[in-house]
Structures are given as structure tokens and as C-alpha cells.
Design an enzyme around this catalytic site. Sequence first.
Site, PDB file in Angstrom:
ATOM      1  N   GLY A  14       0.954  -1.193   0.399  1.00 35.85           N
ATOM      2  CA  GLY A  14      -0.109   0.368  -0.133  1.00 35.85           C
ATOM      3  C   GLY A  14       0.444   1.271  -0.121  1.00 35.85           C
ATOM      4  O   GLY A  14       1.676   1.213   0.576  1.00 35.85           O
ATOM      5  N   ASP A 118       5.064  -5.208   6.037  1.00 36.62           N
ATOM      6  CA  ASP A 118       5.379  -7.316   6.009  1.00 36.62           C
ATOM      7  C   ASP A 118       5.269  -7.753   4.802  1.00 36.62           C
ATOM      8  O   ASP A 118       6.200  -8.769   4.197  1.00 36.62           O
ATOM      9  CB  ASP A 118       4.055  -6.866   6.557  1.00 36.62           C
ATOM     10  CG  ASP A 118       4.272  -8.790   7.595  1.00 36.62           C
ATOM     11  OD1 ASP A 118       5.265  -8.930   7.805  1.00 36.62           O
ATOM     12  OD2 ASP A 118       2.749  -9.001   7.588  1.00 36.62           O
ATOM     13  N   GLY A 119       4.652  -8.217   3.969  1.00 39.79           N
ATOM     14  CA  GLY A 119       4.324  -8.296   2.493  1.00 39.79           C
ATOM     15  C   GLY A 119       5.685  -7.944   1.369  1.00 39.79           C
ATOM     16  O   GLY A 119       6.080  -9.370   1.529  1.00 39.79           O
ATOM     17  N   ASP A 142       1.200   1.421   8.996  1.00 39.57           N
ATOM     18  CA  ASP A 142       0.333   0.523   9.834  1.00 39.57           C
ATOM     19  C   ASP A 142       1.111   0.620  11.556  1.00 39.57           C
ATOM     20  O   ASP A 142       0.916   0.070  12.865  1.00 39.57           O
ATOM     21  CB  ASP A 142       0.058  -0.823   9.935  1.00 39.57           C
ATOM     22  CG  ASP A 142      -1.162  -1.041   9.024  1.00 39.57           C
ATOM     23  OD1 ASP A 142      -1.724  -0.319   8.308  1.00 39.57           O
ATOM     24  OD2 ASP A 142      -0.486  -1.771   8.141  1.00 39.57           O
ATOM     25  N   GLY A 185      -5.160   0.577  10.240  1.00 43.12           N
ATOM     26  CA  GLY A 185      -4.100   0.089  10.165  1.00 43.12           C
ATOM     27  C   GLY A 185      -4.025  -2.080  10.326  1.00 43.12           C
ATOM     28  O   GLY A 185      -3.447  -2.412  11.640  1.00 43.12           O
ATOM     29  N   ARG A 186      -4.496  -2.678  10.121  1.00 42.42           N
ATOM     30  CA  ARG A 186      -4.882  -3.870   9.972  1.00 42.42           C
ATOM     31  C   ARG A 186      -5.557  -4.750  11.397  1.00 42.42           C
ATOM     32  O   ARG A 186      -5.907  -4.286  11.778  1.00 42.42           O
ATOM     33  CB  ARG A 186      -3.213  -4.194   9.250  1.00 42.42           C
ATOM     34  CG  ARG A 186      -3.703  -4.383   7.623  1.00 42.42           C
ATOM     35  CD  ARG A 186      -2.469  -5.516   6.798  1.00 42.42           C
ATOM     36  NE  ARG A 186      -1.369  -5.994   7.451  1.00 42.42           N
ATOM     37  CZ  ARG A 186      -0.247  -6.012   7.179  1.00 42.42           C
ATOM     38  NH1 ARG A 186      -1.250  -7.502   6.729  1.00 42.42           N
ATOM     39  NH2 ARG A 186       0.341  -6.727   8.039  1.00 42.42           N
ATOM     40  N   GLU A 237     -10.308  -0.675  11.682  1.00 41.63           N
ATOM     41  CA  GLU A 237     -10.219  -0.984  11.501  1.00 41.63           C
ATOM     42  C   GLU A 237     -10.526  -2.868  11.568  1.00 41.63           C
ATOM     43  O   GLU A 237     -11.513  -3.567  11.701  1.00 41.63           O
ATOM     44  CB  GLU A 237      -9.682  -1.044   9.800  1.00 41.63           C
ATOM     45  CG  GLU A 237      -8.590  -1.702  10.048  1.00 41.63           C
ATOM     46  CD  GLU A 237      -8.337  -1.406   8.310  1.00 41.63           C
ATOM     47  OE1 GLU A 237      -9.044  -0.824   6.946  1.00 41.63           O
ATOM     48  OE2 GLU A 237      -6.945  -2.003   8.302  1.00 41.63           O
ATOM     49  N   GLN A 289      -6.146   8.006   4.901  1.00 40.70           N
ATOM     50  CA  GLN A 289      -5.276   8.607   6.214  1.00 40.70           C
ATOM     51  C   GLN A 289      -3.735   7.364   4.380  1.00 40.70           C
ATOM     52  O   GLN A 289      -2.467   7.794   5.498  1.00 40.70           O
ATOM     53  CB  GLN A 289      -4.850   6.866   6.698  1.00 40.70           C
ATOM     54  CG  GLN A 289      -6.441   7.797   8.160  1.00 40.70           C
ATOM     55  CD  GLN A 289      -7.086   5.987   8.472  1.00 40.70           C
ATOM     56  OE1 GLN A 289      -6.602   6.028   9.518  1.00 40.70           O
ATOM     57  NE2 GLN A 289      -7.806   5.563   7.907  1.00 40.70           N
ATOM     58  N   ARG A 290      -3.317   7.902   3.871  1.00 42.24           N
ATOM     59  CA  ARG A 290      -2.208   6.906   2.372  1.00 42.24           C
ATOM     60  C   ARG A 290      -2.226   8.499   2.295  1.00 42.24           C
ATOM     61  O   ARG A 290      -1.144   7.972   1.346  1.00 42.24           O
ATOM     62  CB  ARG A 290      -2.356   5.631   2.025  1.00 42.24           C
ATOM     63  CG  ARG A 290      -2.916   4.638   3.174  1.00 42.24           C
ATOM     64  CD  ARG A 290      -2.432   3.758   2.845  1.00 42.24           C
ATOM     65  NE  ARG A 290      -2.559   3.184   1.262  1.00 42.24           N
ATOM     66  CZ  ARG A 290      -3.488   2.277   0.620  1.00 42.24           C
ATOM     67  NH1 ARG A 290      -3.589   1.251   1.682  1.00 42.24           N
ATOM     68  NH2 ARG A 290      -3.070   2.052  -0.819  1.00 42.24           N
TER      69      ARG A 290
HETATM   70  O1  F6P Z   1      -1.447  -1.899   5.098  1.00 41.17           O
HETATM   71  C1  F6P Z   1      -1.551  -0.738   4.850  1.00 41.17           C
HETATM   72  C2  F6P Z   1      -3.525  -0.188   4.688  1.00 41.17           C
HETATM   73  O2  F6P Z   1      -3.835   1.259   4.835  1.00 41.17           O
HETATM   74  C3  F6P Z   1      -3.931  -1.300   6.104  1.00 41.17           C
HETATM   75  O3  F6P Z   1      -4.013  -0.403   7.393  1.00 41.17           O
HETATM   76  C4  F6P Z   1      -5.100  -1.188   4.892  1.00 41.17           C
HETATM   77  O4  F6P Z   1      -5.815  -2.478   5.851  1.00 41.17           O
HETATM   78  C5  F6P Z   1      -5.136  -1.781   3.825  1.00 41.17           C
HETATM   79  O5  F6P Z   1      -3.994  -1.094   3.486  1.00 41.17           O
HETATM   80  C6  F6P Z   1      -5.701  -1.371   2.306  1.00 41.17           C
HETATM   81  O6  F6P Z   1      -5.679  -2.173   1.632  1.00 41.17           O
HETATM   82  P1  F6P Z   1      -6.184  -1.532   0.324  1.00 41.17           P
HETATM   83  O7  F6P Z   1      -5.543  -0.357  -0.129  1.00 41.17           O
HETATM   84  O8  F6P Z   1      -5.556  -2.956  -0.547  1.00 41.17           O
HETATM   85  O9  F6P Z   1      -7.597  -1.676   0.655  1.00 41.17           O
END
Ligand code: F6P
Length: 367
Positions: A14, A118-119, A142, A185-186, A237, A289-290
Amino acid sequence: MTCIKKIGILTAGGDCPGLNAVVRAVSKNALRHGIEVVGIKNGFDGLVRNEVLPITSDTVSGILTLGGTILGTSNIANPFSYTLPPFGSAEEPKDLSAVAMHNFHENQLDALITIGGDGTLHMSQQFVEKGMPIVAVPKTIDNDLSATDQTFGFDSALSVATEAIDRIHTTAQSHHRVMIIETMGRYAGWIALRSAIAGGGDIVLIPEIPYNDDVIVNYILERKSCGKTFSIVVAAEGAKNEAGEQAVTRTVAGSTDPIRLGGIAYKLSDMIERRTYIESRACVLGHMQRGGTPTAFDRWLSTLYGAKALDMVLEGKFGYMASFRNFGITEVKISDAISKLKRVDPHGEEVRAALEVGMSFGSAQIG
Ligand code: F6P
């Protein structure tokens, strides 16, 4: 010193604020040493498809403050279990890691810098085991990597979440409502906990402390009986109730973590309104948030990470990740970095401080 003439750099997983700042720091440091730099497009997908972007000082000029990533990213392209057409499909994932290895050599790369969470670290370690010389940089909003005190991107996400809580406070107060703010935040509650503390939330729900509906309802009604006509609930979440139930929105084939969490704010809002008779609204912050420009701290941290990652390449520290410890940058094996996620300690000082200022975790088991 290893003889390095050309390196690749990729951003995977992400996106988050600060990715471009790392790309800039790595590239500036490399170009200063006369090392050629190519960006691999869209994370590990670019290594499978052999899509690269030559990086010059012009490419990285003016990107320090820019959100997103100029290289593109993917959190579904996994060369070891590839699902994207035309080479793979969700029904029949393929192992295309040999293709990625081939393209690495085809581009005459001496090293690869991978920037991800992590991934990405798991895939990086798999490539290290296949002999690819990789140095990693830890990214994620996260903040769930145990091998570093802080990932870049987290501070920016935290400031977005805190500002949202501040803004929601005034509307909650005006309408005498319960407002539920859902953060990302997973499986870790860092964004929710820290923004709730910073924004003065009343209830905070995190995956590490299972919540109970009765406790939430009683807390809100008690506040009301004390004359507080509104309440702010900050829910991660990934928050779980005592039965272990989480809100899942979708599954994503190919991703190293195929589960996408989300929607807990709506469930809580319905439950709270039904049981307290107080009007409630949900606000899911989501990908906001991103996005956007990194905070000063994240620009600073990203620059330190990027500069260090190139130094590590020059020292031949392959299979290692740059790590932020005690306000300095050090290094740690990628294999150690992926062994454990960093999660909130329910008995740690941040939870204690939150309880001591009267916040609730929606649980009778703690405090
Ligand atoms: O790991 C970053 C993150 O934004 C998490 O907080 C969230 O659960 C996930 O990625 C969302 O992923 P996507 O962009 O695939 O919806």
C-alpha cells in the site's frame, strides 16, 4: 566496499506519504557515487513484466514533499504466487519468481532496494534466499513492524486521523451525537490508539483488546448522565469483539494478506443508536490516511532511511533492512524483521495513560 555500478529501486504494498522522499534520498546518494539508478515500476510487478524507469537527478527533483510514489506500487503482485493477467489468474496463481530473477540480471542490476511493509519484506526475503542482493526499507502507515521503532508513513497517517477527530469533535458536540471514527491499521491498533489519545477520544477500540458492546453502551450512557451529550469513539478497522469477530470488506487474491478489513464503524453506529437512543454517525477515514504530503517527521525519517539504504548496499549488507532505533538508523536482518508483528501491548504505558485520563477500551477486562 562492494563494486556497485547499477541499482534498482521499487516501492511495493500500500502506498503512503514518504515513499518519494526515500526514492529521492536513495537516488541522490547513489548518483553522487556515480551509480546508475533504475526504478522498477509498480512494485514487484515491474520485475515480472520488466518495466523500468531510468532515474536521473531531474526525476527526483521536487518530490520530497509529494505523496504517493512516482514508481507506482502494487499490493497484489506477488511473483511467487502471481495472479495478474495475462500471466496468471486468481484461479491459477503462478510462481514467476524465476522471471523476476531473470529480469533483475537482464537489467544488469548489482542490487535492489525494496521499500515496503510486511508483505514486501516477506517477498524480499524469498528473493534473498534465491540469491538476489536486496536491502529493504520499512514502510507502512500501520507501524506494525517489530524490527523498527517506527515505519515512515505512520506519522502522516496519525496526523490525518488526529485532525479528523478534532474536526468531528465540534460537529459531535453541536448535534449531541455519538460519532464513530474508523482508522486503518490492519491487525495493529497504533493509528487508532495514538490518534484517540492525541484527539481526546472517549472510547478507543483496538484489535489487541477485545471489546464488549455492553461496556461501550454503559460508558456512553454514563457520560450522558454526567451531562456529556456527545461521545467520540475511535475504532481501528481490525478491532474485535469478545467473540473474535472482525469486519471484513473483501478478499484480494494474490495479496500476501488477502483480507481487507473495514466497516466496523457502521456496525457500531447501528448498535449504539439502537441501544442508547442517541443519534450516531460513522466516519470511515479510509485511504485519506495514506494520501497527501508527508509530515516533517516522515520527510526526515524517509530521508534518513533512504540515505542509509544506499550506504548498506555499498557495504554489501544484503538481506538486511534499515531500522530506526533510538532516533538513529541501524540495520537488522530481513528474516528477523518478518518474524513478529508489532502490536499494542494491552498492559503497556500507552494503554495505561489512556485509562488514566478516563478513556475506555470497551472492555471490562482491562484497567
Ligand atoms: O497496510 C496499509 C493499509 O492501508 C492497511 O491499513 C489497510 O488495512 C490496507 O492497507 C488497505 O489495503 P487496500 O489499499 O488494498 O484497500
